[in-house]
Design a protein around this motif. Structure first.
Motif, short mmCIF file in Angstrom:
data_model
loop_
_atom_site.label_atom_id
_atom_site.label_comp_id
_atom_site.label_asym_id
_atom_site.label_seq_id
_atom_site.Cartn_x
_atom_site.Cartn_y
_atom_site.Cartn_z
N ALA A 410 0.82 -1.22 0.00
CA ALA A 410 0.00 0.00 0.00
C ALA A 410 0.85 1.26 0.00
O ALA A 410 0.42 2.31 -0.49
N ALA A 413 1.52 3.51 -3.28
CA ALA A 413 0.40 4.16 -3.97
C ALA A 413 0.78 5.47 -4.63
O ALA A 413 1.38 6.36 -4.02
N VAL A 434 -3.01 -2.10 -5.29
CA VAL A 434 -2.40 -0.77 -5.32
C VAL A 434 -1.65 -0.50 -6.62
O VAL A 434 -1.42 0.66 -6.99
#
Length: 524
Positions: A410, A413, A434
């Motif tokens: 994550a 991103a 992501v």
């Protein structure tokens, strides 16, 4: 069963016989060959041995004179065998399929770059002011040289303006004025007088040959889809365009030890046309900036001789003590077992020049620690614990390679320029959702990692190169998602030619079956 090109029967049998002679008959075995037309390489294995030695001489005799091909025999314990051949000589273990041979990574241009102003071959005489300066410098060098060696420098005779115009018409480029002037003085210095310090300029004929050999221009490193691909910048930054090759880089000199000089006719914003770069055996990474011009090189050498800063070496060479080979700070850095990673990063010399980092053997790490390295373009994390790739502050970062027990994806991103992501051997299941937020993700490697959902991979709009193991390929094909339109697919580990042929068809190369030869037989 037989199909495809005739005449492979004897070759198939010879391969099966050579395989049984070394593998025995206790289990099945496989032999793969790459026949380039002038050389043969092989890989063989069975259920007991990962590598088998095979006598290739009888097979080589049968392949002599045949076109390049990849060939494979699978031999069963009962002596039956199947044979496959195709003209794609790269399609062997590990698997390599290139669907778009014109594909290039960022910074790897194909020929056809826009022509810079002033490079048209006009046939006009050399600028008289530049010619006068180069003549003055070379004359002073010759005078100083004669005082040291007792005779004139052993240069080839100079050329005429018509010779220069003819050469430039052939290559389609006007050379820098000081290089033209140098050729009017001497058509090469291959006995290494020292006129250009540790380098010598080659003949004009050799320059033309070098320029026209293969793609026009110079360099062309890491241009294949399975190369690393990241192009690093030449210091001082802003002088040289960050490219793997350039139509307007013209090789003209050498150190006669595997390194070469070029003149750059297409400089970056802070550079100047005619600046001199070095590339070759000892130049790992980007081309090395040598001097702003050939005139500057001549000036450095003459000033050193004038000051008595030289060494008279055996043979024809007078080695001036110049700064022409001063090495800048290395573009890469290795960090291993760092007890205090933030302090280690903060203590790096010239942090603004670091473009590649190898981080080895750490526990948990947050990649935000590298934000002081403002020019970082490639980051490789090897044998780590949990990795949090918080790289939003690393605005130049293009490539991230992570080998870790867990990756918190994550944190990736929205990175705007990341185009290469390699996540190897990650045992914890990877949530790849992501990745859809990475607009430029062009290459993705997931070999050996746990991927529970292939939907995000198939939905990546910029994905062109995919690296997987065979189990992952099978899972991808069975996922039911529309397959990405790839320029290349690489499959790690053992792969067979029938498997790779099937993958060609699965990924859209529908004419592939027509190029395949298949047959079967049995050994008595």
């Amino acid at each position: 069963m037989t199909s495809g090109e005739p005449g492979f029967g004897a070759i198939a049998r010879a391969m099966a016989e050579a395989l049984r002679a070394n593998a025995g008959s206790a289990s099945g075995a496989t032999l793969q060959l790459r026949h380039t037309g002038s050389a043969i390489s092989c890989r063989a294995w069975n259920n007991a041995w990962a590598n088998l030695s095979v006598d290739l001489l009888p097979i080589a005799k049968l392949l002599r004179g045949r076109p390049p091909s990849a060939l494979e025999v699978q031999l069963a314990a009962d002596g039956s065998y199947t044979f496959t051949a195709r003209p794609d000589i790269a399609t062997v273990s590990p698997g390599r399929l290139v669907f778009d041979p014109d594909f290039r990574y960022p910074g790897h241009p194909r020929p056809g770059l826009p022509r810079p102003a002033g490079t048209e071959p006009t046939g006009a005489p050399t600028d008289p002011t530049v010619l006068a300066e180069v003549t003055r410098l070379t004359s002073e060098f010759a005078e100083l040289y004669a005082g040291i060696k007792g005779g004139p420098p052993p240069w080839a005779s100079g050329l005429g303006e018509a010779d220069l115009a003819a050469a430039e018409a052939r290559i389609g480029v006007r050379l820098p004025e000081d290089l033209r002037a140098l050729y009017l003085v001497a058509d090469g210095d291959m006995r290494e007088s020292g006129l250009l310090g540790p380098y010598c300029h080659e003949s004009l004929g050799r320059l033309v040959h070098n320029y026209l050999d293969g793609e026009p221009g110079s360099c062309g490193w890491d241009d294949d889809p399975d190369d690393d691909g990241v192009v690093f910048e030449t210091p001082p930054f802003g002088h040289v365009k960050r490219l793997s090759r350039n139509d307007w880089w013209v090789t003209f000199g050498t150190d006669l030890a595997g390194n070469f000089l070029l003149v750059d006719l297409d400089p970056a914003e802070r550079g100047r046309a005619g600046q001199v770069l070095e590339y070759g055996r000892d130049i790992y990474g980007p081309p090395r900036y040598v001097a702003p011009s050939i005139t500057a090189m001549l000036t450095d050498v003459v000033e050193a001789l004038r000051a008595g800063k030289y060494e008279s070496r055996y043979g024809a060479t007078v080695a001036a003590e110049t700064g022409l080979r001063e090495e800048p700070r290395s573009f890469d850095e290795g960090i291993s077992d760092a007890a205090d990673l933030p302090a280690t990063v903060a203590g790096l010399a010239g942090p603004e020049l670091v473009q590649q980092v190898y981080l080895n053997d750490l526990g948990d790490v947050d990649l935000a620690v590298f934000e002081p390295l403002t020019s970082l373009r490639s980051l490789s994390v090897n044998r780590a614990g949990a990795v949090t790739p918080a790289i939003r502050g690393l605005e130049a970062l293009e490539s991230v390679q992570i080998h870790a027990s867990r990756v918190e994806l994550a944190a990736l991103a929205g990175h705007p320029v990341l185009w290469d992501l390699q996540l190897a051997d990650s045992p914890a299941p990877l949530d790849l959702t992501v990745l859809r937020t990475l607009p430029n993700l062009t290459r993705l490697s997931l070999e050996g990692s746990a991927v529970p959902d292939w939907g995000p991979v198939c939905a990546l709009p910029a994905l062109r190169v995919l690296k997987l193991d065979m189990a992952q390929v099978r899972a991808l094909l069975g996922s039911g998602h529309p397959l990405p339109r790839l320029a290349a697919l690489f499959v790690s580990g053992r792969t067979t030619l029938p498997e790779m042929n099937a993958l060609r068809l699965a990924f859209g190369e529908h004419d592939a079956a027509g190029t395949v030869t298949e047959l079967s037989g049995a050994l008595t």
